[in-house]
Enzyme design. Sequence first.
Site, PDB file in Angstrom:
ATOM      1  N   GLY A  33       0.820  -1.204   0.000  1.00 36.66           N
ATOM      2  CA  GLY A  33       0.000   0.000   0.000  1.00 36.66           C
ATOM      3  C   GLY A  33       0.854   1.254   0.000  1.00 36.66           C
ATOM      4  O   GLY A  33       2.073   1.215   0.221  1.00 36.66           O
TER       5      GLY A  33
ATOM      6  N   THR B  61      -9.679   7.180   8.608  1.00 37.26           N
ATOM      7  CA  THR B  61     -10.105   7.980   7.455  1.00 37.26           C
ATOM      8  C   THR B  61     -11.135   9.051   7.783  1.00 37.26           C
ATOM      9  O   THR B  61     -11.882   8.941   8.763  1.00 37.26           O
ATOM     10  CB  THR B  61     -10.713   7.039   6.389  1.00 37.26           C
ATOM     11  OG1 THR B  61     -11.270   7.792   5.316  1.00 37.26           O
ATOM     12  CG2 THR B  61     -11.818   6.186   6.984  1.00 37.26           C
TER      13      THR B  61
ATOM     14  N   TYR C 151     -17.633   1.403   3.597  1.00 36.93           N
ATOM     15  CA  TYR C 151     -16.221   1.641   3.893  1.00 36.93           C
ATOM     16  C   TYR C 151     -16.071   2.439   5.186  1.00 36.93           C
ATOM     17  O   TYR C 151     -15.335   2.042   6.106  1.00 36.93           O
ATOM     18  CB  TYR C 151     -15.547   2.374   2.730  1.00 36.93           C
ATOM     19  CG  TYR C 151     -14.170   2.892   3.061  1.00 36.93           C
ATOM     20  CD1 TYR C 151     -13.109   2.019   3.298  1.00 36.93           C
ATOM     21  CD2 TYR C 151     -13.918   4.270   3.138  1.00 36.93           C
ATOM     22  CE1 TYR C 151     -11.846   2.492   3.603  1.00 36.93           C
ATOM     23  CE2 TYR C 151     -12.661   4.745   3.440  1.00 36.93           C
ATOM     24  CZ  TYR C 151     -11.630   3.859   3.679  1.00 36.93           C
ATOM     25  OH  TYR C 151     -10.377   4.342   3.990  1.00 36.93           O
TER      26      TYR C 151
ATOM     27  N   TRP D  31      -7.414  11.715   1.442  1.00 37.51           N
ATOM     28  CA  TRP D  31      -6.946  12.002   0.083  1.00 37.51           C
ATOM     29  C   TRP D  31      -5.458  11.650  -0.095  1.00 37.51           C
ATOM     30  O   TRP D  31      -4.649  12.461  -0.522  1.00 37.51           O
ATOM     31  CB  TRP D  31      -7.193  13.472  -0.268  1.00 37.51           C
ATOM     32  CG  TRP D  31      -8.630  13.879  -0.299  1.00 37.51           C
ATOM     33  CD1 TRP D  31      -9.690  13.249   0.294  1.00 37.51           C
ATOM     34  CD2 TRP D  31      -9.178  15.041  -0.930  1.00 37.51           C
ATOM     35  NE1 TRP D  31     -10.850  13.940   0.068  1.00 37.51           N
ATOM     36  CE2 TRP D  31     -10.577  15.049  -0.676  1.00 37.51           C
ATOM     37  CE3 TRP D  31      -8.631  16.090  -1.674  1.00 37.51           C
ATOM     38  CZ2 TRP D  31     -11.416  16.042  -1.147  1.00 37.51           C
ATOM     39  CZ3 TRP D  31      -9.469  17.087  -2.141  1.00 37.51           C
ATOM     40  CH2 TRP D  31     -10.852  17.057  -1.886  1.00 37.51           C
TER      41      TRP D  31
END
Length: 283
Positions: free
Chosen positions: A9, A96, A120, A145
């Site tokens: 990732g 997030t 999510y 982002w």
Amino acid sequence: MILVFGKTGQVAMELQRLLPEARFLGRDEADLTDPLACGRKIRDLKPAAVINAAAYTAVDKAEDDALVATLVNAAAPTEMAETCADLGIPFVHISTDYVFDGAGEEPFAPDHPTGPLGVYGETKLEGENGVREAGGVFAILRTSWVFSAHGGNFVKTMLRLAETRDKLTVVVDQIGGPTPARDIAKACVETAEQLKTDPNKAGTYHFSGSPDMSWADFAREIFAQAGSVVEVEDIPTSAYPTPAKRPANSRLDCSTTETTFGIRRPDWKAGLAEVLSELEIRP
């Protein structure tokens, strides 16, 4: 030794640059759909701290894949946090802006009421709650982002589209802070190190790039720095429907991250220049 869940990732790739001596676990060694196996890995390796840089991040796909998203985003980090609590070691978990409903125009503080708009965000919030309830020394670092020279992200998508198009339509009514993965990695390491010496700093924090920007203006900056002559036409979110609803307001109040850890919001425009340089893109 720091143990990192995640290997390919964006943040995990940057962590490998920062921590060449750390142990990184990819899917071949740690399948997050098997949370108990993740806990066993921590017990076997006995690290000084754990950073979870792995997640199910396919926002739209998650709408039809809730079971896997829940295992990866909720059950696995909960098991990691519980194991770390048992062993008395710090746990840093990346979350997030999608845990919020995106209402209003003010930046969301870490203690603002949550209200995810889709699967999510719901699974990430469930993971956060599991980490907190584990009772150990933890830091939840919410970000937004994310971009880098690795994997799939908005910057690389815009650059790819610019190769064949001279005009693009981009959403203008979603506002947030683009965040270089390299800076997130640095923040994770610094947070983990400080938690080792001061467990009272445990809690939920925000970390995003500055200044806040619309996706459309983010795209304009990408093309300006890359020297691409591409016209960006502003469109509302309603003109670009997606399976999962996106938060209109992704602004994050990062002040407690600076006062507690001394970590300031990064300049994402400078981070973008570094990414373009790494990709060997010159104006």
